[in-house]
Design a protein around this motif. Sequence first.
Motif, PDB file in Angstrom:
ATOM      1  N   LYS A 136       0.806  -1.228   0.000  1.00 59.01           N
ATOM      2  CA  LYS A 136       0.000   0.000   0.000  1.00 59.01           C
ATOM      3  C   LYS A 136       0.833   1.270   0.000  1.00 59.01           C
ATOM      4  CE  LYS A 136      -3.939  -2.175   2.161  1.00 59.01           C
ATOM      5  NZ  LYS A 136      -4.870  -2.195   3.273  1.00 59.01           N
ATOM      6  N   HIS A 137       2.081   1.171   0.465  1.00 62.27           N
ATOM      7  CA  HIS A 137       2.928   2.360   0.559  1.00 62.27           C
ATOM      8  C   HIS A 137       3.512   2.713  -0.802  1.00 62.27           C
ATOM      9  CE1 HIS A 137       2.665   2.591   4.861  1.00 62.27           C
ATOM     10  NE2 HIS A 137       2.996   1.315   4.957  1.00 62.27           N
ATOM     11  N   GLU A 139      -0.506  -3.061  -8.948  1.00 64.85           N
ATOM     12  CA  GLU A 139      -0.051  -1.666  -8.876  1.00 64.85           C
ATOM     13  C   GLU A 139       1.439  -1.497  -8.628  1.00 64.85           C
ATOM     14  OE1 GLU A 139      -2.529   0.767  -6.385  1.00 64.85           O
ATOM     15  OE2 GLU A 139      -4.260  -0.490  -6.799  1.00 64.85           O
ATOM     16  N   LYS A 189       3.785  -3.656  -7.548  1.00 65.45           N
ATOM     17  CA  LYS A 189       4.330  -4.280  -6.341  1.00 65.45           C
ATOM     18  C   LYS A 189       5.800  -4.658  -6.524  1.00 65.45           C
ATOM     19  CE  LYS A 189       3.187  -8.529  -5.223  1.00 65.45           C
ATOM     20  NZ  LYS A 189       2.528  -9.720  -4.685  1.00 65.45           N
TER      21      LYS A 189
END
Length: 94
Positions: free
Chosen positions: A7-8, A37, A39
Motif C-alpha cells: 500500500k505504501h 499496482e 508491487k
Amino acid sequence: MFFSPVKHEKKMLEMIGRKLKKNSVALDIVNFGEEDEGKTEKLEALLAAVNNNDTSHIVHVPSGPNALSDVLIRFVGSISSCVFSFLSLVSLLR
C-alpha cells in the motif's frame, strides 16, 4: 516482512529501507501472489535501499501451479536462514 498488497508508495519504502540499512538490518523479501499496482517495482526499490554488501535478497515467485515452498527451496543457497523458518511453518500448515 510481508506486504500484501503493497500500500505504501515507492518513496516511503525507500525511506524505510534506508532506515533499516542505517541500523544494520538485513531484509529478505519473498514476492508472491498476483502483481498489483507496481508491487515488484516497489519491493525492488525497498531492496535497493536496504541492501548493504549483498546482505538482503528478494525472491519473485510467479503465480501458477508451483507451491511456494517448492519455489523457495530452489533459492535457499541465495537467501538467509529466515526462509528455513518460513519453510518449516509452511510444512506445518500443510
